[in-house]
Design an enzyme around this catalytic site. Structure first.
Site, PDB file in Angstrom:
ATOM      1  N   LYS A  14       6.197   3.309  18.398  1.00 21.28           N
ATOM      2  CA  LYS A  14       6.289   4.608  17.873  1.00 21.28           C
ATOM      3  C   LYS A  14       6.907   5.596  19.115  1.00 21.28           C
ATOM      4  O   LYS A  14       7.714   6.480  18.991  1.00 21.28           O
ATOM      5  CB  LYS A  14       5.073   5.305  17.429  1.00 21.28           C
ATOM      6  N   GLY A  69       2.207   9.000  10.221  1.00 21.14           N
ATOM      7  CA  GLY A  69       1.955   8.903   8.891  1.00 21.14           C
ATOM      8  C   GLY A  69       2.276  10.218   8.217  1.00 21.14           C
ATOM      9  O   GLY A  69       3.561  10.383   7.990  1.00 21.14           O
ATOM     10  N   LYS A 110       8.488   1.315  11.703  1.00 24.75           N
ATOM     11  CA  LYS A 110       8.802   1.602  12.996  1.00 24.75           C
ATOM     12  C   LYS A 110       9.092   0.556  13.846  1.00 24.75           C
ATOM     13  O   LYS A 110       9.805   0.306  14.867  1.00 24.75           O
ATOM     14  CB  LYS A 110       7.551   2.211  13.679  1.00 24.75           C
ATOM     15  N   THR A 155       0.814  -1.226  -0.054  1.00 19.80           N
ATOM     16  CA  THR A 155      -0.263  -0.009   0.144  1.00 19.80           C
ATOM     17  C   THR A 155       0.834   1.231  -0.290  1.00 19.80           C
ATOM     18  O   THR A 155       0.815   2.098  -1.019  1.00 19.80           O
ATOM     19  CB  THR A 155      -1.031   0.013   1.412  1.00 19.80           C
ATOM     20  N   GLY A 164     -10.770  -0.445   5.657  1.00 19.59           N
ATOM     21  CA  GLY A 164      -9.332  -0.735   5.531  1.00 19.59           C
ATOM     22  C   GLY A 164      -8.581   0.241   6.352  1.00 19.59           C
ATOM     23  O   GLY A 164      -7.368   0.026   6.270  1.00 19.59           O
ATOM     24  N   GLU A 223      10.893   9.393   8.579  1.00 20.16           N
ATOM     25  CA  GLU A 223       9.794  10.071   8.930  1.00 20.16           C
ATOM     26  C   GLU A 223       8.473   9.272   9.045  1.00 20.16           C
ATOM     27  O   GLU A 223       7.629   9.576   9.696  1.00 20.16           O
ATOM     28  CB  GLU A 223       9.740  11.195   8.004  1.00 20.16           C
ATOM     29  N   ASP A 258       1.481  -1.193  18.383  1.00 24.41           N
ATOM     30  CA  ASP A 258       2.013  -0.212  17.339  1.00 24.41           C
ATOM     31  C   ASP A 258       2.361   1.063  18.153  1.00 24.41           C
ATOM     32  O   ASP A 258       3.334   1.742  17.765  1.00 24.41           O
ATOM     33  CB  ASP A 258       1.001   0.132  16.164  1.00 24.41           C
TER      34      ASP A 258
END
Length: 438
Positions: free
Chosen positions: A207, A136, A107, A15, A189, A131, A203
């Site tokens: 980060k 995002g 990450k 993606t 999605g 970055e 997640d």
């Protein structure tokens, strides 16, 4: 004599990789003008070479062997977007050893293997951009590494997982239950078929470990980040939060008080008037508190193909510009050499002092609230307010208590005692931390 071109190769055509290719194709003339030289994507490696991604590629550009990217003599910049730990770690290290600049949005890789990768890049004198790994399209990495480098950052409060924020937004605004909101996010999605990494907080913790290193100059292994997800947040808690004047968000929180580092991810009640409370859907936001600058807030789309691709392309431009200028050794990826990062103490969650929201499902019997209040008091926990809805005889009813600031280890001990009141308490007590000062 025209400037030489910079040649890039991409590993991972999913993606985000597809979004990067789209942007590089669409913005080709503008990118070349900014660099003052051509930037060319010459090769893409992915195990799936047949799927239609909706972009046109020259014949022979898409290959199945990643070594044709990270090991190729005709490639200057390697873009790693395959995700995961292995073989991504091996590919990145091989590219660094070959003297190639690196751009990644991985990450998980950097949170777990960052020391090895950052030190390898420093030793080899190659540029590494990441970055897209946090937020995002929100350029928080560059902000912390450069724009705020002269300040003493004291705290970070981040909404850094778009999946969880989408779910909690649906629960807050439409009264949706957790499982229904999760199914909607999956259909849109915004959540994976197995959403565990997102909804269990992993997640966000990965980060946060990177943000702590950048903001505080401190090593923060992801295993040291206290991590909770949003599975236990129910519509009943969202409703009571509204009644108390709060909104529930999954926050990644880090604080540096000079005596240690707080690093934690968990559902948090924040005041409805807070700017973070208005961050909706898949948007991400990071609030930074500095000594000199004070509070600043960075908001943008935190998920999706093109927002993250925008951050990746910005990194490609930066590392390509560095190669063209050949301006000596590049700055360290984290803004300072890895060996200079502090080894500060990461405070255990039990030492946290916070206000708390507590919810108990109690049987309709006289004296229950008194027993609960007595246990809290014996554990040095002071009650600020109580909500007890109208009772129906013979049923279980919720009791909600908002506390004054208390030590978390005292609260955990008290909840353990309250949980033993089997003839009075139904189910497990629920608690949510409150950040009143946001």
């Amino acid at each position: 004599m025209p400037a030489r071109e910079v040649r890039a190769g991409l590993i991972g055509f999913g993606t985000i990789g597809t979004g990067v290719v789209k942007l590089l194709q669409k913005r080709r003339a503008a990118i070349d003008a900014r660099l003052g030289a051509p930037l060319r994507l010459v090769r893409i490696a992915d195990i799936d070479t047949t799927r239609d991604r909706g972009v046109r590629l020259p014949k022979g550009m898409l290959v199945s062997d990643a070594a044709q990217v990270y090991g190729a003599d005709d490639i200057d910049v390697v873009i790693e977007l395959m995700g995961g730990y292995e073989p991504a770690r091996r590919f990145v290290l091989a590219a660094i050893a070959a003297g190639k600049s690196i751009v990644t949005a991985n990450k998980a890789l950097l949170a777990v293997h960052g020391q090895q990768i950052f030190q390898a890049a420093e030793a080899a004198g190659v540029r590494l951009g990441f970055e897209g790994s946090v937020g995002g399209g929100v350029p928080i990495i560059r902000v912390l590494r450069q724009a705020l480098a002269g300040d003493r950052n004291r705290a970070i409060y981040g909404i850094v997982n778009g999946t969880c924020n989408s779910i909690l937004t649906a629960m807050t605004e439409r009264g949706t239950e957790f499982q229904e909101a999760l199914a909607e996010a999956q259909a849109a999605g915004l959540a994976e078929a197995d959403p565990s990494l997102d909804i269990d907080g992993t997640d966000a913790a990965q980060k946060l470990s990177l943000l702590v290193a950048l903001a505080f100059g401190t090593r923060c292994p992801v295993a040291s980040v206290h991590t909770e997800g949003i599975r236990r947040v129910g519509q009943i808690d969202v409703g009571f939060a509204r009644e108390l004047g709060y909104v529930i968000k999954l926050l990644a929180i880090a604080k540096d008080d000079g005596d240690g580092i707080e690093a934690r991810v968990h559902p948090t009640m924040i005041p409805r008037a807070s700017l973070l409370a208005d961050v909706r859907g898949a948007f991400n936001a990071v609030h930074v508190q500095g000594d000199a600058l004070g509070p600043t807030l960075y908001v943008g789309q935190g998920a999706g193909q093109l927002p993250t691709a925008t951050s990746v392309v910005a990194d490609i431009l930066e590392v390509a510009d560095g190669r063209l200028r050949g301006s000596g050794r590049p700055p360290p990826p984290l803004g300072m050499p890895w060996k200079e990062l502090r080894r500060a103490r990461i405070r255990p969650i039990g030492s946290l002092e916070s206000e708390y929201y507590l919810r108990f499902l109690v049987l309709d019997r006289p004296g229950v609230l008194g027993r609960i209040a007595g246990i809290l008091g014996r554990n040095q926990i002071s009650i600020a307010s109580v909500i007890q809805k109208e009772r129906k005889s013979g049923t279980s009813v919720p009791i909600v208590i908002r506390t004054h600031e208390a030590l978390e280890q005292n609260l955990v001990r008290a909840l353990g005692e309250i949980g033993k009141l089997r003839r009075m308490i139904s189910g497990k007590p629920v608690f949510v931390r409150i950040e009143e000062r946001l």
